[in-house]
Scaffold this active site. Structure first.
Site, short mmCIF file in Angstrom:
data_model
loop_
_atom_site.label_atom_id
_atom_site.label_comp_id
_atom_site.label_asym_id
_atom_site.label_seq_id
_atom_site.Cartn_x
_atom_site.Cartn_y
_atom_site.Cartn_z
CG ASN A 10 -1.70 1.26 1.39
OD1 ASN A 10 -1.79 2.05 0.45
ND2 ASN A 10 -2.30 1.46 2.56
CD1 TRP A 11 3.80 1.08 -2.65
CD2 TRP A 11 3.95 2.18 -4.59
NE1 TRP A 11 4.72 0.41 -3.43
CE2 TRP A 11 4.82 1.08 -4.63
CE3 TRP A 11 3.86 3.02 -5.70
CZ2 TRP A 11 5.61 0.79 -5.75
CZ3 TRP A 11 4.64 2.74 -6.81
CH2 TRP A 11 5.50 1.63 -6.82
CE LYS A 12 -0.07 3.42 4.57
NZ LYS A 12 -0.02 3.50 6.00
CG HIS A 95 -5.82 2.16 4.89
ND1 HIS A 95 -5.40 3.16 5.74
CD2 HIS A 95 -4.83 1.25 4.85
CE1 HIS A 95 -4.19 2.85 6.19
NE2 HIS A 95 -3.82 1.69 5.65
CD GLU A 97 -2.81 5.75 6.44
OE1 GLU A 97 -2.73 5.76 5.20
OE2 GLU A 97 -1.94 5.23 7.17
CD GLU A 167 -3.59 -2.34 7.12
OE1 GLU A 167 -2.47 -2.59 6.66
OE2 GLU A 167 -4.20 -1.29 6.89
N GLY A 173 2.25 2.37 10.58
CA GLY A 173 3.23 3.44 10.43
C GLY A 173 3.93 3.84 11.71
CB SER A 213 4.92 -1.64 11.84
OG SER A 213 4.53 -0.29 12.06
N GLY A 234 2.82 -1.23 4.15
CA GLY A 234 2.88 0.19 3.80
C GLY A 234 4.32 0.61 3.54
N GLY A 235 4.94 1.23 4.52
CA GLY A 235 6.28 1.81 4.39
C GLY A 235 7.29 0.88 3.73
P1 PGA Z 1 2.74 0.36 7.46
O1 PGA Z 1 1.30 0.59 6.78
O2 PGA Z 1 3.25 -0.96 6.95
O3 PGA Z 1 3.58 1.52 7.02
O4 PGA Z 1 2.50 0.33 8.94
C1 PGA Z 1 0.41 -0.46 6.59
C2 PGA Z 1 -0.88 0.04 6.01
O5 PGA Z 1 -1.31 1.16 6.37
O6 PGA Z 1 -1.50 -0.64 5.18
#
Ligand code: PGA
Length: 250
Positions: A10-12, A95, A97, A167, A173, A213, A234-235
């Site tokens: 998930n590149w956001k 998600h 966010e 999640e 994050g 994470s 994500g990251g």
């Molecule tokens: P993260 O993000 O791996 O950076 O914690 C995961 C996500 O939001 O899908």
């Protein structure tokens, strides 16, 4: 039948279209692993160049969100038909966010899930508890409610194809990854909830991912749990090390 693992990035809101094309070109040879479905959920503007760049590889491209209406006066939004026409296979729905910054509720998630299936897109349905909910001991209750509303009026046939991403919000994050044991406990509870809502067959077929994470170091133990069928990353999906996460078994 064994469930095929999915490792989804998930590149956001990261990487421009040209950075995307360059990155996918470099990532391709690192993720040539037929045991795993590799998905990159890129920003809407990068979907078309990403699909082009991922040709002749096992990377498939996903979207990060989608509107539940077919078309109309929704400035800035992307419709399911647009995603399908571009060649998208998966779409992240709900998600945390999007829930926090864009007021997406479980009811909206449900509308999006149903609409995604109408267009033959596979929703990656996100759920997760806050730190307060975990401390209050209501994690499982909260997740069950999210799952039940998200899948309301979704047929068993479609539910089997769905992907659920557990999640924990406190892990996204933050660098605070859930222990494999804690993640498995919730993913198992999600599968049991699906079994109650549908039947054993559906519960066995649906794929449940862990996200929050995930790193090269934490992936092998997390993804080896019986009820964890891969991850939403994500990251760590923004770097070529993502290839090592895809190959966590090697
Ligand atoms: P993260 O993000 O791996 O950076 O914690 C995961 C996500 O939001 O899908």
């Amino acid at each position: 039948m064994a469930r095929k693992k999915i490792i989804a990035g998930n590149w956001k809101m990261n990487k421009t279209p040209s950075e995307t094309v360059k990155f996918i070109g470099e990532l391709k040879p690192l993720v040539a692993n037929d045991d795993v479905e590799v998905v990159l959920c890129v920003p809407a503007i990068s979907i078309i160049p990403a699909i082009e760049a991922a040709k002749e590889s096992n990377i498939c491209i996903g979207a990060q969100c989608m509107h539940f209406e077919e078309s109309g006066a929704y400035t800035g939004e992307t419709s399911p038909a647009m995603l399908k026409d571009a060649g998208v296979k998966y779409v992240i729905v709900g998600h945390s966010e999007r829930r926090v910054y864009f007021a997406v509720t479980d009811e909206i998630v449900n509308k999006k899930v149903k609409k995604a299936f109408e267009h033959d897109l596979i929703p990656i349905i996100c759920c997760g508890e806050t730190l307060t909910q975990r401390q209050q001991g209501i994690t499982i209750d909260h997740i069950r409610q999210q799952i039940k509303i998200s899948l309301l009026d979704v047929s068993a046939q479609n539910a089997k194809k769905a992907v659920i991403a557990y999640e924990p919000i406190w892990a996204i994050g933050t660098g605070k990854v859930a222990t494999a044991e804690a993640a498995e406990e919730v993913c198992k509870a999600i599968r049991e909830c699906i079994g109650e809502m549908y039947d054993q067959d559906t519960a066995e077929a649906i794929r449940i991912l862990y996200g929050g994470s995930v790193t090269v170091d934490s992936a092998p133990e997390l993804f080896s749990q019986p009820d964890i069928d891969g991850g939403l990353v994500g990251g760590a999906s923004l770097k070529l090390d993502f290839g090592k996460i895809v190959n966590y078994k090697k």
